[in-house]
Design a protein around this motif. Structure first.
Motif, mmCIF file in Angstrom:
data_model
loop_
_atom_site.group_PDB
_atom_site.id
_atom_site.type_symbol
_atom_site.label_atom_id
_atom_site.label_comp_id
_atom_site.label_asym_id
_atom_site.label_seq_id
_atom_site.Cartn_x
_atom_site.Cartn_y
_atom_site.Cartn_z
ATOM 1 N N ILE B 132 20.964 -11.773 -3.992
ATOM 2 C CA ILE B 132 19.924 -12.805 -4.115
ATOM 3 C C ILE B 132 18.639 -12.350 -3.425
ATOM 4 N N THR B 133 17.536 -12.970 -3.847
ATOM 5 C CA THR B 133 16.304 -12.873 -3.065
ATOM 6 C C THR B 133 16.010 -14.264 -2.513
ATOM 7 N N VAL B 134 15.367 -14.289 -1.368
ATOM 8 C CA VAL B 134 15.204 -15.554 -0.653
ATOM 9 C C VAL B 134 13.762 -15.730 -0.193
ATOM 10 N N ARG B 135 13.186 -16.869 -0.548
ATOM 11 C CA ARG B 135 11.865 -17.245 -0.042
ATOM 12 C C ARG B 135 11.999 -18.539 0.760
ATOM 13 N N THR B 136 10.988 -18.862 1.539
ATOM 14 C CA THR B 136 11.045 -20.095 2.338
ATOM 15 C C THR B 136 9.811 -20.960 2.104
ATOM 16 N N ALA B 137 9.969 -22.236 2.423
ATOM 17 C CA ALA B 137 8.823 -23.148 2.494
ATOM 18 C C ALA B 137 8.973 -23.951 3.777
ATOM 19 N N ARG B 138 7.879 -24.188 4.450
ATOM 20 C CA ARG B 138 7.893 -24.935 5.695
ATOM 21 C C ARG B 138 8.011 -26.437 5.397
ATOM 22 N N LEU B 139 8.875 -27.109 6.129
ATOM 23 C CA LEU B 139 9.072 -28.548 5.936
ATOM 24 C C LEU B 139 8.521 -29.320 7.141
ATOM 25 N N SER B 140 8.719 -30.617 7.138
ATOM 26 C CA SER B 140 8.221 -31.475 8.227
ATOM 27 C C SER B 140 9.386 -32.231 8.869
ATOM 28 N N HIS B 141 9.682 -31.873 10.125
ATOM 29 C CA HIS B 141 10.817 -32.522 10.806
ATOM 30 C C HIS B 141 10.662 -32.505 12.327
ATOM 31 N N GLY B 142 9.445 -32.454 12.810
ATOM 32 C CA GLY B 142 9.274 -32.443 14.276
ATOM 33 C C GLY B 142 9.394 -31.033 14.831
ATOM 34 N N VAL B 143 10.492 -30.368 14.585
ATOM 35 C CA VAL B 143 10.617 -28.956 14.959
ATOM 36 C C VAL B 143 10.413 -28.092 13.722
ATOM 37 N N ASP B 214 10.918 -34.967 6.299
ATOM 38 C CA ASP B 214 10.446 -36.319 5.988
ATOM 39 C C ASP B 214 9.326 -36.329 4.944
ATOM 40 N N THR B 215 8.982 -35.150 4.404
ATOM 41 C CA THR B 215 7.864 -35.061 3.443
ATOM 42 C C THR B 215 8.289 -34.244 2.229
ATOM 43 N N PRO B 216 9.003 -34.880 1.304
ATOM 44 C CA PRO B 216 9.523 -34.142 0.142
ATOM 45 C C PRO B 216 8.468 -33.340 -0.611
ATOM 46 N N ASP B 217 7.221 -33.831 -0.680
ATOM 47 C CA ASP B 217 6.226 -33.113 -1.481
ATOM 48 C C ASP B 217 5.959 -31.690 -0.987
ATOM 49 N N LEU B 218 6.312 -31.401 0.260
ATOM 50 C CA LEU B 218 6.168 -30.028 0.745
ATOM 51 C C LEU B 218 7.017 -29.054 -0.072
ATOM 52 N N LEU B 219 8.011 -29.599 -0.776
ATOM 53 C CA LEU B 219 8.916 -28.753 -1.562
ATOM 54 C C LEU B 219 8.364 -28.426 -2.943
ATOM 55 N N ALA B 220 7.259 -29.078 -3.342
ATOM 56 C CA ALA B 220 6.783 -28.943 -4.725
ATOM 57 C C ALA B 220 6.605 -27.477 -5.145
ATOM 58 N N PRO B 221 5.890 -26.644 -4.364
ATOM 59 C CA PRO B 221 5.692 -25.268 -4.848
ATOM 60 C C PRO B 221 7.003 -24.490 -4.973
ATOM 61 N N ILE B 222 7.889 -24.626 -3.979
ATOM 62 C CA ILE B 222 9.101 -23.813 -3.985
ATOM 63 C C ILE B 222 10.130 -24.334 -4.995
ATOM 64 N N CYS B 223 9.953 -25.569 -5.445
ATOM 65 C CA CYS B 223 10.914 -26.139 -6.403
ATOM 66 C C CYS B 223 10.538 -25.855 -7.860
ATOM 67 N N GLN B 224 9.383 -25.212 -8.062
ATOM 68 C CA GLN B 224 9.027 -24.857 -9.445
ATOM 69 C C GLN B 224 10.091 -23.932 -10.003
#
Lengths: 322, 322
Positions: B132-143, B214-224
């Motif tokens: 597999i190849t793996v990319r990341t997206a930053r989320l919002s959760h305090g840490v 707590d901010t699902p929209d942060l996932l929009a780019p990585i969920c394409q």
């Protein structure tokens, strides 16, 4: 006093045995103490009536992961469940360093204080908890490691009848009040304090729970007058010979022979290498450990199992009750 | 590609759900990857065919204990079982600090190297593993917290028949050898390389596994183009309202509405607050989460359970198979 084994495997968990943890509950008390806390101890607790909210103290024998990696999760879960009561953590200094490092690096904020007690200080100065007093003895296992001697505090009182008679205190309800520890005025106008007329009805129960240890004789002083010794029997002699090392552990033969020399009445073995399996005919088997120990110890021998419960009764005898 | 849930409870374990961990196995491969590693993950693994010896990489979404407190024990046990192959650990920098602090303070010596990869660097530069190849997206959760997008590498090839015909390559066994990627000499004496005639037979499978957020929209780019999103649904809206805070988490409604907006075909919810129980008639219940999500998402919705196995097939559809 009840001993409840939560994990009885050495080093790594198996399908039937988790890594080390042992709960001690004093009679009729809801407070309890935990000795060692391997990974998964909080999951094992969910299979018992015990709650981390009522945990008074945790004793860690030594810093190896199979004896302490369950501690951060147990503390975190207790905090999330609303615990506010301070918790006593007894162990080598390394345990404090470990917990502080984990709380710092993982941002763990507990809703209660940890009261750290260095196990080394309890060799000479016992720690007094609600229901037990605790002393330690240093063992031999490569890293700083301890045995904990736990003695019950609240032994029922009987009346010192000889003294009452000698002092001419008339038998009656007043004797019962003295036995309960009250201060009373007798017919002759004398103020009598219950404390002066109470005698312990029996000797206190005493058990020793040891950490990993390759030198059983280190336990001799702390095992004097102990009713039960709980000790690792990680290997049999045959496996130690085959491996060419005991890795700082005792064999069943060595700890059993010590228990015999020390005149112990009851010995519980635990912390078995995962190579010893329980199904019949397997080699090596848990029954090899049992047989090797019995060849060296004539007292009551028991092998611990996960979730097994033993009761140390007031007559100082150990019974398996679950 | 198989997803195997090892823990699906938020914060603390329950009798039926352990804390977070998810195993991903590529088709027919014995190597696998682990996403999050809450306490007790190694015990859960014993209930699966997976072995820590074959683990290629661990991805930690964030440093909260219910997502990483099983890591030291897993590593220690793999080492005791003789692992020597280096292990890749991906996560926020705090994960590296945590592991280094634990190994130092508890004297943990591993028989293999840890290769730490900072999850922040994979936002722009994917990590290539065996399968597999793996990319990341930053989320919002305090840490600091991440979602991991995992894409399969080895998609079956079909032949570029148009090009073969255009170049006058005669159909026959030679076509099969080109499809397998071999270099061949054709009837006309031309050297032909399979790589020039292979086309991917389909688009690669792609799944996104998110940490707490707590901010699902942060996932929009990585969920394409993702086939599946695995995301926490810690609470229902009613419970968030009653608590007065979402504690940095998503509700079932919020993540389901995002999945609908993003055009995702398949959504797996996990990381449920222990207050949601499974037995019929209980309040609040896991079925409340299910119902709330279904009201906002028209695609295929599944709720994770411990030890559930989902197969993401080559037709990009997700099936529960265990």
């Amino acid at each position: 006093m009840q001993l409840r084994f939560l994990g009885t495997s050495a080093g790594v968990p198996t399908r039937t045995r988790n890594v080390s943890a042992l709960a001690l509950t004093a009679e009729g008390q809801r407070r309890w103490t935990l000795i060692d806390c391997g990974e998964g101890t909080q999951q094992q607790l969910m299979r018992t009536p015990l709650s981390a909210a009522r945990l008074e103290a945790v004793f860690i024998t030594h810093i190896h992961g199979d004896h302490c990696y369950g501690l951060p999760g147990l503390l975190a879960s207790a905090s999330m469940a609303g615990r506010q009561t301070a918790l006593i953590i007894v162990g080598p200094q390394a345990v404090r360093d470990y917990l502080e490092a984990v709380t710092t690096t993982t941002g763990l904020h507990l809703g209660f204080d940890l009261i750290h007690v260095d196990a080394a200080t309890l060799v000479d100065n016992p720690l007094t908890l609600s229901d037990i007093t605790v002393r330690t003895a240093r063992l031999s296992h490569g890293v700083e490691c301890y045995a904990y001697a736990l003695e019950e505090r609240h032994v029922e009182a009987s009346l010192n009848v000889e003294r009452l008679k000698a002092e001419g205190v008339t038998p009656g309800p007043l004797w019962g009040r003295l036995q309960r520890g009250e201060t009373v005025i007798d017919e002759q106008g004398r103020q009598l304090s219950g404390a002066d007329y109470r005698l312990p009805a029996r000797t206190p129960r005493r058990l020793v729970v040891a950490g990993d240890n390759d030198t059983p004789d280190l336990l001799a002083p702390i095992c004097q007058d102990a009713d039960v010794l709980v000790h690792e029997a990680t290997y049999t002699e045959a496996v130690i010979e085959q491996r060419g090392t005991d890795n700082g552990h005792s064999s069943a033969a060595r700890i059993a022979a010590f228990a015999e020399r020390a005149g112990l009445a009851q010995l519980v073995l635990t912390h078995f290498s995962p190579r010893y399996v329980s199904h019949p005919g397997a080699t090596p088997s848990i029954s090899d450990i049992d047989a090797e120990a019995r060849a060296h110890f004539g007292g009551a021998l028991m092998l611990a199992e996960d979730l097994a419960v033993f009761d140390l009764s007031r007559d100082h005898r150990l019974y398996r009750c679950e």
